[in-house]
Design a protein around this motif. Structure first.
Motif, mmCIF file in Angstrom:
data_model
loop_
_atom_site.group_PDB
_atom_site.id
_atom_site.type_symbol
_atom_site.label_atom_id
_atom_site.label_comp_id
_atom_site.label_asym_id
_atom_site.label_seq_id
_atom_site.Cartn_x
_atom_site.Cartn_y
_atom_site.Cartn_z
ATOM 1 N N VAL A 1 34.673 46.796 35.258
ATOM 2 C CA VAL A 1 34.553 47.258 36.640
ATOM 3 C C VAL A 1 33.129 47.742 36.895
ATOM 4 O O VAL A 1 32.670 48.710 36.288
ATOM 5 C CB VAL A 1 35.557 48.382 36.943
ATOM 6 C CG1 VAL A 1 35.411 48.855 38.395
ATOM 7 C CG2 VAL A 1 36.979 47.920 36.676
ATOM 8 N N SER B 1 34.871 42.956 38.045
ATOM 9 C CA SER B 1 35.017 43.477 39.399
ATOM 10 C C SER B 1 33.625 43.825 39.918
ATOM 11 O O SER B 1 32.979 44.745 39.420
ATOM 12 C CB SER B 1 35.918 44.720 39.390
ATOM 13 O OG SER B 1 36.000 45.299 40.670
ATOM 14 N N THR C 1 35.655 38.996 40.605
ATOM 15 C CA THR C 1 36.564 39.491 41.632
ATOM 16 C C THR C 1 35.776 40.394 42.570
ATOM 17 O O THR C 1 34.630 40.763 42.295
ATOM 18 C CB THR C 1 37.724 40.307 41.030
ATOM 19 O OG1 THR C 1 37.248 41.612 40.649
ATOM 20 C CG2 THR C 1 38.334 39.609 39.819
ATOM 21 N N ARG D 1 35.694 44.183 44.672
ATOM 22 C CA ARG D 1 35.811 45.570 44.201
ATOM 23 C C ARG D 1 37.279 45.937 44.041
ATOM 24 O O ARG D 1 38.111 45.622 44.900
ATOM 25 C CB ARG D 1 35.136 46.482 45.224
ATOM 26 C CG ARG D 1 35.226 47.969 44.934
ATOM 27 C CD ARG D 1 34.367 48.741 45.927
ATOM 28 N NE ARG D 1 34.621 50.165 45.866
ATOM 29 C CZ ARG D 1 35.504 50.802 46.626
ATOM 30 N NH1 ARG D 1 36.203 50.116 47.523
ATOM 31 N NH2 ARG D 1 35.677 52.095 46.521
ATOM 32 N N ILE D 2 37.619 46.594 42.948
ATOM 33 C CA ILE D 2 38.993 47.031 42.743
ATOM 34 C C ILE D 2 39.301 48.182 43.697
ATOM 35 O O ILE D 2 38.538 49.147 43.806
ATOM 36 C CB ILE D 2 39.238 47.443 41.272
ATOM 37 C CG1 ILE D 2 40.718 47.791 41.059
ATOM 38 C CG2 ILE D 2 38.324 48.578 40.839
ATOM 39 C CD1 ILE D 2 41.092 47.969 39.602
ATOM 40 N N THR E 1 44.675 45.431 42.774
ATOM 41 C CA THR E 1 44.290 44.846 44.052
ATOM 42 C C THR E 1 42.774 44.923 44.215
ATOM 43 O O THR E 1 42.154 45.935 43.882
ATOM 44 C CB THR E 1 44.964 45.590 45.220
ATOM 45 O OG1 THR E 1 46.375 45.622 45.012
ATOM 46 C CG2 THR E 1 44.672 44.895 46.541
ATOM 47 N N PHE E 2 42.195 43.811 44.734
ATOM 48 C CA PHE E 2 40.755 43.739 44.930
ATOM 49 C C PHE E 2 40.447 43.401 46.388
ATOM 50 O O PHE E 2 41.240 42.723 47.055
ATOM 51 C CB PHE E 2 40.145 42.657 44.039
ATOM 52 C CG PHE E 2 40.443 42.832 42.576
ATOM 53 C CD1 PHE E 2 39.617 43.596 41.768
ATOM 54 C CD2 PHE E 2 41.566 42.242 42.008
ATOM 55 C CE1 PHE E 2 39.888 43.769 40.422
ATOM 56 C CE2 PHE E 2 41.845 42.408 40.657
ATOM 57 C CZ PHE E 2 41.011 43.165 39.866
ATOM 58 N N ASP E 3 39.288 43.863 46.872
ATOM 59 C CA ASP E 3 38.885 43.467 48.217
ATOM 60 C C ASP E 3 38.243 42.076 48.161
ATOM 61 O O ASP E 3 38.176 41.452 47.099
ATOM 62 C CB ASP E 3 37.956 44.511 48.861
ATOM 63 C CG ASP E 3 36.591 44.616 48.181
ATOM 64 O OD1 ASP E 3 36.235 43.710 47.398
ATOM 65 O OD2 ASP E 3 35.859 45.582 48.443
#
Length: 291
Positions: A46, A69, A135, A137-138, A147-149
């Motif tokens: 992350v 992330s 991915t 951002r978490i 869930t990620f944006d």
């Protein structure tokens, strides 16, 4: 008293770290040493600044499944026009910038641009090329589901724009001084990328057993007392000077200049603070004018 306890020695983790299942091994970048220290299985990294991209790249090289992330972080090519980018920036006075020199003061809050060691340029594209899945951002944890944006494409573009901005800055410097420099070469870390970033990820289905938080560090200044701290817990100060008599600061990011918080810049700041203390003692006032 000179406070030189550092502003980046306490690992920061987002609140949602506490929502991860207990079976997931969590490490902060400050605690990470090598891939073998993590359990077998997939890994979520992350944060995609210096530590995050390097750790994700190292883990991908082991052949293990890695998800990164991402976040909005600038980057710069290691070399440009056959010279190290850092050398160009030093010559241009980039690292000597003070807050009052900045056209946009919000720049002091930006994460430093990604400039990977080892003589090779790094980008989110290269990390993905080496095997990591990018991915956004978490933003949430619900049991086994992450869930990620949808920011991943914007984060890739942000890094590319920063890289181009550094190149333009160097080109302008060369042009303004009439320097004889080699022609520009392509950005070795840029390439088009097709993104298929997941909006959700199941820890169980993906086999993720570890999370590494590359989410930065902060300082702990509670020992100074609440009256000397702002609402964020950072020291109240004007330049290097505290509101309290006989208290100065050293080693904080953007204390005086861009490099104040690292080994390169703080010796210059130390000389400034030493002069201020010396002048204060000589005057017998116990105070000094802000830098």
């Amino acid at each position: 008293m000179i406070v030189a306890s550092g502003g980046e020695n306490v690992p920061r983790r987002p609140a949602l770290a506490a929502q991860l299942p207990g079976a997931i091994v969590q490490r902060h970048a400050a605690e990470y040493t090598k891939p073998d220290d993590l359990p077998d299985g997939g890994i979520l990294v992350v944060g995609s600044a210096q530590s995050g991209t390097q750790i994700a790249d190292e883990l991908s090289a082991t052949g293990r499944p890695v998800w990164l992330s991402t976040s909005a972080v600038g980057r710069a090519s290691v070399r440009y026009r056959r010279r190290h980018t850092v050398r160009w920036l030093c010559e241009m006075g980039f690292f000597d910038d003070r807050t009052e020199d900045l056209l946009d003061s919000s720049s002091v809050r930006l994460v430093p641009a990604l400039l990977a060691p080892g003589g090779r340029s790094m980008s989110l594209q290269t990390v993905a090329e080496h095997g990591a899945t990018l991915t956004g951002r978490i933003v949430g944890v619900n049991g086994q589901t992450l869930t990620f944006d949808d920011s991943v494409a914007a984060n890739v573009a942000y890094g590319d724009r920063a890289a181009e901005a550094f190149r333009v800055m160097i080109d302008d410097h060369i042009r303004s001084l009439g320097l004889d420099a080699p022609d520009p070469e392509p950005d070795e870390a840029y390439r088009p990328i097709r993104l298929n970033a997941p909006g959700e990820l199941s820890l169980q289905d993906s086999g993720i057993r570890s999370v590494i938080w590359c989410t930065g560090l902060t300082g702990d200044f509670r020992w100074l007392g609440e009256e000397l701290l702002d609402p964020t817990g950072a020291p109240k100060r004007q330049g290097t000077v505290s509101p309290a008599p006989d208290v100065w600061f050293l080693g904080l990011r953007w204390l005086i200049r861009r490099t104040s918080g690292n080994f390169w810049g703080f010796p210059q700041d130390a000389a400034v603070v030493a002069d201020m203390v010396r002048n204060s003692l000589a005057a017998g006032t116990g105070r000094a004018r802000p830098s």
